[in-house]
Design an enzyme around this catalytic site. Sequence first.
Site, PDB file in Angstrom:
ATOM      1  N   TYR A  43       0.921  -1.259  -0.258  1.00 47.22           N
ATOM      2  CA  TYR A  43      -0.076  -0.147   0.065  1.00 47.22           C
ATOM      3  C   TYR A  43       0.892   1.371  -0.277  1.00 47.22           C
ATOM      4  CZ  TYR A  43      -4.499  -2.035   0.594  1.00 47.22           C
ATOM      5  OH  TYR A  43      -4.751  -3.223  -0.705  1.00 47.22           O
ATOM      6  N   GLY A  45       3.358   3.629  -1.394  1.00 46.74           N
ATOM      7  CA  GLY A  45       3.317   3.699  -3.232  1.00 46.74           C
ATOM      8  C   GLY A  45       2.167   4.280  -3.776  1.00 46.74           C
ATOM      9  N   GLY A  47      -0.743   3.951  -5.337  1.00 45.48           N
ATOM     10  CA  GLY A  47      -1.612   2.032  -5.901  1.00 45.48           C
ATOM     11  C   GLY A  47      -1.487   1.703  -4.825  1.00 45.48           C
ATOM     12  N   HIS A  63      -3.793   5.566   5.446  1.00 43.92           N
ATOM     13  CA  HIS A  63      -4.041   6.203   4.652  1.00 43.92           C
ATOM     14  C   HIS A  63      -4.940   6.402   3.643  1.00 43.92           C
ATOM     15  CE1 HIS A  63      -1.988   9.653   2.022  1.00 43.92           C
ATOM     16  NE2 HIS A  63      -1.852  10.234   3.857  1.00 43.92           N
ATOM     17  N   ASP A  64      -4.680   5.590   1.966  1.00 40.74           N
ATOM     18  CA  ASP A  64      -5.096   5.191   0.935  1.00 40.74           C
ATOM     19  C   ASP A  64      -6.630   5.066   1.461  1.00 40.74           C
ATOM     20  OD1 ASP A  64      -2.728   5.011  -0.270  1.00 40.74           O
ATOM     21  OD2 ASP A  64      -2.744   2.689  -0.765  1.00 40.74           O
ATOM     22  N   ASP A 105      -2.799  13.029   6.293  1.00 38.87           N
ATOM     23  CA  ASP A 105      -1.666  12.334   6.529  1.00 38.87           C
ATOM     24  C   ASP A 105      -0.489  12.978   7.999  1.00 38.87           C
ATOM     25  OD1 ASP A 105      -1.362  12.980   3.875  1.00 38.87           O
ATOM     26  OD2 ASP A 105      -0.974  15.301   3.403  1.00 38.87           O
TER      27      ASP A 105
END
Length: 138
Positions: A43, A45, A47, A63-64, A105
């Site tokens: 996860y 990076g 995508g 975070h995604d 973030d």
Amino acid sequence: MRTLWIVAVLLLGVEGSLVQFEMLIMKVAKRSGLFSYSAYGCYCGWGGHGRPQDATDHCCFVHDCCYGKVTDCNPKTASYTYSEENGEIVCGGDDPCKKQVCECDRVAAICFRDNIPTYDNKYWRFPPENCQEEPEPC
């Protein structure tokens, strides 16, 4: 050295949250997000798919998911404001969307810091074909 030059040139064209995210990671976790988390696990990076490989990769998964809940601005380009108060990052500004991106973030940077002991170099540049399991829900 050439790689650093290329990275610097690429960053010049990137504004907003991704650069700010890098700065938050460096401030909070005392590591470079670019060189520690940009190609880590399933996860961290661009995508993300499969199951997180460890607690550090799970920080990126969360975070995604957080970015996925942002609807009124682009979380990768929205420029936000924050300050440091008593050693803690505080997201500010009047725009609720940008504040939400900042919170995503901030939480990730703290997660990276808290999970530095779980960081495992075997997950750096982890092959995507090893990320085929069904993901957990956000």
